[in-house]
Design a protein around this motif. Sequence first.
Motif, short mmCIF file in Angstrom:
data_model
loop_
_atom_site.label_atom_id
_atom_site.label_comp_id
_atom_site.label_asym_id
_atom_site.label_seq_id
_atom_site.Cartn_x
_atom_site.Cartn_y
_atom_site.Cartn_z
N ASN A 1 0.79 -1.13 0.00
CA ASN A 1 -0.14 -0.04 -0.05
C ASN A 1 0.97 0.98 -0.23
O ASN A 1 0.50 2.76 -0.56
N ASP B 1 -8.67 -4.28 -2.95
CA ASP B 1 -7.34 -3.33 -1.94
C ASP B 1 -6.37 -5.17 -2.43
O ASP B 1 -6.73 -6.09 -3.19
N LEU C 1 -8.15 4.04 4.79
CA LEU C 1 -8.54 2.19 4.37
C LEU C 1 -9.89 2.69 5.10
O LEU C 1 -10.21 3.13 6.62
N ARG D 1 -10.33 -2.87 7.49
CA ARG D 1 -9.04 -2.89 7.27
C ARG D 1 -7.76 -1.97 7.71
O ARG D 1 -6.65 -3.16 8.17
#
Length: 491
Positions: free
Chosen positions: A357, A369, A467, A471
């Motif tokens: 990320n 994701d 996020l 998450r």
Amino acid sequence: MAEALRRLTNTSSFTVLQDKLEIWQTEYHVFSCDQNLNRCCELIEFTAKIQGQLFSILNLTAAEGGQYAGVDTLKTRLLPFLGNCFSVASTSVTDDISRQLMQDSAEKDRKMRELSFSHESDMKKMEAQLSSTRLQLESVTAELIDAQNELDDTRNKSATTILATEDEILQLKADLHSANEQVEICQRKLEALDDYKRQIRLLKDEVSYLNTEKAMLQERLVRNRSPSPLPRLSRSSSPLRSDSPTRAQLTNSSRHARLVSRFSDLYAVERLEAQSLLRRYIADLEMVQRIIFIAAMESFKTAKLGYRQFKLQVRKTLSTSHFGPESLEDAAVDYIVRNLDLYDVQSSVNDVINAMNMNPQISFPPEVDFTLIGPLIRETCRVAFAMQTLDPPLDMAFASDGELYNDTKYRRSFDSEFTAPLVIYHVWPALVEGNTVIVKGEAVTRRGALWSRSRSRPSSPLRSRSLSPTRSLRFNSKRSLSPERLTARHL
């Protein structure tokens, strides 16, 4: 003719004429002289149109009857009617003209009789021809019936042959199905045989390890029973204990081969599955391959870090109670080999996803994701963690965009330019043991691509890291190996 008569009937011309006459009658005294004359002329024109249509129907009817049909009707009705009309219309016809007309009429009658006679003779000839044609048609019909019977016989024979052929095809299909089943059974037996061979190799390694322990214990027993035993040495300085092989050392070669094969399976199976899954959301193949390559590299890096931490905890736990022929380092590695399932792979997967990320070289759609490729990351972390237990350990080769292409480390992808010297990006990393390449990776080479990319497109922007709460909780809830999991009961 029928069509013309239908149109005349549908238009209701005589009804319209009658309506016009009745209207004129009721309004005759109201109209002026000019209006009445105009109305009369209109009715005459309308009547002429109707008569024109009737004469057209008369012409079509006469044409449908042939060349000589309807002659008597025209001679007995139409011609006298027309003669009376013209005699009424013109009363100034002389006797000479009348005589001439009668002569013309007689001449026409004579011609009509001649034409009628010739017509009758032609009709007889046509009837004779029709009779002969009918006989020929009957003979052709008989031949056609015979041919149809022969065709039916041939069709019945063909149907019988087709049925026999279908039975043979069904039998062949059944034989093929049974052969395929036998092939599958043989394949399962071969797979079971491979499993048996692998178990045999593991059992042989176990037997060798047990024989070594047995010999060591017998030697210690003999040494303890001897009248002059050797003085007790410290664990760190005992050459006998440092030379004793452990389970990890005995199974090093078999584990090496198995892990190299598993790494090749990651490239051939899990990588392609992850690539097909990512292509549903990302149309750019280059970006998909970059994501998978970075996931593999980050997985190895995180697994190596997790192995070092795990090994430190194992050494710390074993240091208080370790006593044996092997060193503390060998005992820790041997324990890790025996208990690979204690590795917290989910924590490593979360670390890999966090690192991806934050990577500026790759981008990802905001609606999904990187957990989408979680199975690939998980299996790569497991393999990388197990590779650290080998002696020497296996690792990924260093790779960077724009490096000089090395044929010993990589093979070019199918869409590469085979004369380009520089690597644009990597598809899969190479596996090395020290400085030796064990398994080649895959790279893409093109000419001038790095320069055009640096001038035309900036680096991929950082993906928004806002996020979702789920998450964030998932990434922050990393499991760590607690000391309770490494108690003496597990050791």
